[in-house]
Design a protein around this motif. Sequence first.
Motif, short mmCIF file in Angstrom:
data_model
loop_
_atom_site.label_atom_id
_atom_site.label_comp_id
_atom_site.label_asym_id
_atom_site.label_seq_id
_atom_site.Cartn_x
_atom_site.Cartn_y
_atom_site.Cartn_z
N PHE A 1 -1.14 -0.40 20.53
CA PHE A 1 -1.61 -0.33 19.13
C PHE A 1 -1.25 1.11 18.57
O PHE A 1 -0.89 0.82 17.35
CB PHE A 1 -3.42 -0.32 19.32
N ILE A 2 -1.13 2.00 18.92
CA ILE A 2 -0.72 3.33 18.49
C ILE A 2 0.68 3.30 18.27
O ILE A 2 1.33 3.46 17.04
CB ILE A 2 -0.91 4.36 19.42
N GLU A 3 1.63 2.45 18.90
CA GLU A 3 2.95 2.37 18.94
C GLU A 3 3.08 1.27 17.91
O GLU A 3 4.20 1.60 16.91
CB GLU A 3 3.42 1.86 20.30
N ALA A 4 2.52 0.37 17.73
CA ALA A 4 2.93 -0.87 16.78
C ALA A 4 2.54 -0.43 15.23
O ALA A 4 3.16 -0.63 14.45
CB ALA A 4 1.87 -2.00 17.06
N LEU A 5 1.49 0.45 15.16
CA LEU A 5 0.96 1.12 13.80
C LEU A 5 1.83 2.31 13.47
O LEU A 5 1.64 2.80 12.65
CB LEU A 5 -0.34 1.47 13.70
N GLY A 6 2.66 2.70 14.39
CA GLY A 6 3.55 4.08 14.07
C GLY A 6 2.74 4.97 14.01
O GLY A 6 3.00 6.01 13.03
N THR B 1 -3.37 1.94 2.02
CA THR B 1 -4.29 0.75 1.87
C THR B 1 -4.29 0.18 0.78
O THR B 1 -4.82 0.66 -0.24
CB THR B 1 -5.74 0.87 2.29
N VAL B 2 -3.78 -1.22 0.73
CA VAL B 2 -3.66 -1.98 -0.45
C VAL B 2 -4.34 -3.08 -0.42
O VAL B 2 -4.14 -3.96 0.58
CB VAL B 2 -2.12 -2.14 -0.79
N ALA C 1 -0.47 -3.94 8.82
CA ALA C 1 -1.38 -4.67 9.24
C ALA C 1 -2.58 -5.08 8.39
O ALA C 1 -2.60 -4.51 7.32
CB ALA C 1 -1.86 -3.93 10.60
N THR C 2 -3.11 -6.28 8.61
CA THR C 2 -4.20 -6.81 7.82
C THR C 2 -5.46 -6.43 8.36
O THR C 2 -5.64 -6.15 9.66
CB THR C 2 -4.37 -8.26 8.05
N ALA C 3 -6.11 -5.43 7.36
CA ALA C 3 -7.25 -4.80 7.96
C ALA C 3 -8.70 -5.69 7.66
O ALA C 3 -9.87 -5.49 8.15
CB ALA C 3 -7.69 -3.48 7.16
N ALA C 4 -8.61 -6.68 6.63
CA ALA C 4 -9.59 -7.40 6.17
C ALA C 4 -9.23 -8.47 5.25
O ALA C 4 -8.18 -8.37 4.60
CB ALA C 4 -10.66 -6.62 5.41
N HIS C 5 -9.99 -9.53 5.17
CA HIS C 5 -9.88 -10.71 4.46
C HIS C 5 -11.03 -10.73 3.52
O HIS C 5 -12.21 -10.71 3.68
CB HIS C 5 -9.80 -11.90 5.26
N LEU C 6 -10.54 -10.56 2.05
CA LEU C 6 -11.59 -10.47 1.11
C LEU C 6 -11.53 -11.54 0.07
O LEU C 6 -10.38 -12.31 0.26
CB LEU C 6 -11.25 -8.90 0.16
N PRO C 7 -12.31 -12.01 -0.52
CA PRO C 7 -12.42 -13.00 -1.60
C PRO C 7 -11.10 -12.96 -2.45
O PRO C 7 -10.87 -12.24 -3.42
CB PRO C 7 -13.64 -12.99 -2.33
N SER C 8 -10.02 -14.07 -2.23
CA SER C 8 -8.94 -13.96 -3.04
C SER C 8 -7.77 -12.82 -2.78
O SER C 8 -6.72 -12.82 -3.31
CB SER C 8 -9.18 -14.13 -4.46
N TYR C 9 -8.01 -11.95 -1.81
CA TYR C 9 -7.20 -10.84 -1.40
C TYR C 9 -7.13 -10.48 -0.10
O TYR C 9 -8.02 -11.01 0.85
CB TYR C 9 -7.80 -9.53 -2.14
N GLN C 10 -6.06 -10.04 0.51
CA GLN C 10 -6.09 -9.44 1.87
C GLN C 10 -5.86 -7.86 1.97
O GLN C 10 -4.91 -7.31 1.03
CB GLN C 10 -4.72 -9.90 2.57
N ARG C 11 -6.60 -7.14 2.38
CA ARG C 11 -6.56 -5.70 2.72
C ARG C 11 -5.73 -5.40 3.67
O ARG C 11 -5.71 -5.53 4.87
CB ARG C 11 -7.84 -5.33 2.91
N LEU C 12 -4.54 -4.80 3.35
CA LEU C 12 -3.42 -4.46 4.20
C LEU C 12 -3.29 -2.80 4.47
O LEU C 12 -3.62 -2.17 3.43
CB LEU C 12 -2.01 -4.88 3.69
N ARG D 1 -2.96 -3.06 -6.18
CA ARG D 1 -4.35 -2.29 -6.05
C ARG D 1 -4.41 -1.28 -4.69
O ARG D 1 -4.72 -1.80 -3.66
CB ARG D 1 -5.54 -3.35 -5.86
N VAL D 2 -4.35 0.07 -5.17
CA VAL D 2 -3.96 0.88 -4.03
C VAL D 2 -5.51 1.39 -3.65
O VAL D 2 -6.14 1.93 -4.66
CB VAL D 2 -3.35 2.18 -4.14
N VAL D 3 -5.90 1.05 -2.62
CA VAL D 3 -7.38 1.56 -2.11
C VAL D 3 -7.64 3.00 -1.70
O VAL D 3 -8.40 3.45 -1.69
CB VAL D 3 -7.94 0.44 -1.31
N ASP D 4 -6.53 3.42 -0.82
CA ASP D 4 -6.71 4.76 -0.07
C ASP D 4 -5.42 4.95 0.59
O ASP D 4 -4.62 4.26 0.83
CB ASP D 4 -7.68 4.34 1.26
N VAL D 5 -5.15 6.46 0.40
CA VAL D 5 -4.05 6.90 0.42
C VAL D 5 -4.33 8.48 1.71
O VAL D 5 -5.23 8.99 1.09
CB VAL D 5 -3.22 7.50 -0.54
N ARG D 6 -3.68 8.22 2.86
CA ARG D 6 -3.99 9.46 3.74
C ARG D 6 -2.50 9.80 4.23
O ARG D 6 -1.71 9.00 4.50
CB ARG D 6 -4.75 8.95 4.85
#
Length: 210
Positions: free
Chosen positions: A130-135, A144-145, A170-181, A203-208
Amino acid sequence: MLVRDWMTKNPLTVPPDTPVLEAINLLKGRGFRRLPVVKDGKLIGLVTDKDLKDAMPSKATTLSVWELNYLLSKLTVQEVMAKPVVTVGAEEPLEKAALLMEEKKIGGLPVMEGERLVGIITVTDVLRAFIEALGLKLGGLRITVDVPDVPGALAQMAQAVPPANIVSIATAAHLPSYQRLVMRVVGEQVEKVPDRLRAAGERVVDVRAG
């Protein structure tokens, strides 16, 4: 990612007549948490450190030291091992192993090629993958978008990233009409990627950082 790429190869095994005390010492000495039990080249069970500890007499026992030692010398892994064993094939996707461990509430799986034991895959191995795949060790920005759940939306979003580079998504969540990536971007002008995404209407949700 396949199971064979992340498993521990040629795992330590024990025969079914191995005394429990010997198995405990093996696990403690090697730093392992589980031992496949093999007879005549075939996997017949799996014993974990918890199985072995649960088999030990309570500290409140009234048995003498001599009686305890005698009983423990007679107790073998065959009497405390789990069977039948939940296994996974070496050529299976790693996510199948992860799902099996989650569904069965277990921390590791023997890995098979046909009837031959070839490895062990554990939750720790899945976390490494998981750590490798997500870099996660590559630095850059974690962004997060929320992307519209329509064909072509991901490709359109990605056009705003260059000259920086997407190293994982990676897909973090499925929202109504959106995918959180959640994506990780590195490289040239990486700090300007969030602004370029917003300018492109994303739609940028979070930046770290990091």
